[in-house]
Write an enzyme that holds these catalytic residues in place. Structure first.
Site, short mmCIF file in Angstrom:
data_model
loop_
_atom_site.label_atom_id
_atom_site.label_comp_id
_atom_site.label_asym_id
_atom_site.label_seq_id
_atom_site.Cartn_x
_atom_site.Cartn_y
_atom_site.Cartn_z
N ASP A 246 0.41 3.83 1.76
CA ASP A 246 0.36 4.45 3.08
C ASP A 246 1.78 4.76 3.58
OD1 ASP A 246 0.24 4.57 6.09
OD2 ASP A 246 -1.88 4.21 5.72
N HIS B 181 -2.19 -3.87 5.15
CA HIS B 181 -1.88 -3.41 6.51
C HIS B 181 -3.17 -3.06 7.23
CE1 HIS B 181 -2.58 1.01 5.96
NE2 HIS B 181 -2.35 0.70 4.70
N ARG C 233 3.01 4.89 6.40
CA ARG C 233 3.47 4.16 7.59
C ARG C 233 3.98 2.75 7.25
NH1 ARG C 233 -2.12 4.33 10.58
NH2 ARG C 233 -2.68 3.86 8.41
N CYS D 190 0.84 -1.20 0.00
CA CYS D 190 0.00 0.00 0.00
C CYS D 190 0.87 1.25 0.00
CB CYS D 190 -0.91 -0.01 1.23
SG CYS D 190 -2.05 1.39 1.32
N CYS E 217 -6.13 0.38 7.29
CA CYS E 217 -5.95 0.86 5.92
C CYS E 217 -7.05 1.85 5.55
CB CYS E 217 -5.96 -0.32 4.95
SG CYS E 217 -5.82 0.14 3.21
#
Length: 205
Positions: A37, A90, A39, A35, A93
């Protein structure tokens, strides 16, 4: 720039041959599909630059008609000869959370439609989960399973699997702990429906 200089110096000190080796080309063993993202990422498996070929997008989706995803997989499998493909979602999400709702998000709606397909396929299971966080995290896991199946149905991967030179894994990264966990991916009951053959290859129904 200062942080980059410091990083490059640390890397060179710890691994003097790394950058010279990478300058000659790449030979990663892993294709990481994750992803976008901020993080999460392939950094969680703690490998050096040059070890992992990476493709990331919102909600780690691998739609059949997405040329970017298809190109990455074909190059990784046919040219780089990676031995492992990891599809890593994750928890927490944002894409999965958006797909659980029905709020219009503009262009993003077209992309999340692939994730809403997963939601629709498992709507009874998801509806039975009372805790919103648990429901979201379960959709994350179900999406990983779906995307692993998508990857395994792609022509370059089908051929590599037949030759026994690749494996495909599903994993989920926990943003609250930094740990990843494997996701059990059940057998794809529809696998045979996606097999295609070259024109000069004999096959029987």
């Amino acid at each position: 720039m200062a942080r980059n200089s410091s990083w490059a110096e640390r890397m060179h000190t710890a691994n003097p041959a790394l950058f010279a080796r990478n300058a000659k080309g790449q030979a990663p063993h892993v294709l990481w599909i994750g992803c976008s993202d901020s993080r999460v990422g392939e950094f969680c498996i703690d490998l050096l630059p040059g070890s992992v070929f990476v493709h990331r997008n919102i909600a780690n989706l691998m739609p059949y008609g997405d040329l970017s995803s298809l190109s990455v997989v074909q190059f990784a499998v046919d040219t780089l000869k990676v031995r492992h493909i990891v599809v890593c979602g994750h928890y927490d999400c944002g894409g999965a959370a958006a797909a659980l709702g029905n709020k219009s998000l503009g262009v993003l709606d077209h992309w999340l439609k692939h994730l809403r397909d997963v939601r629709a396929q498992h709507k009874d299971e998801l509806a039975a989960i009372q805790d919103p966080k648990a429901r979201l995290n379960r959709l994350v896991e179900l999406n990983v399973v779906a995307q692993v199946h998508h990857v395994r149905r792609m022509a370059p991967v089908v051929e590599a699997l037949k030759q026994g030179r690749i494996a495909v894994y599903g994993m989920v990264y926990d943003v609250s702990s930094g740990h990843i966990k494997p996701i059990e991916v059940p057998h794809d009951d529809n696998e045979m429906d996606y097999l295609v053959y070259s024109n000069d290859e004999d096959f029987e129904h």
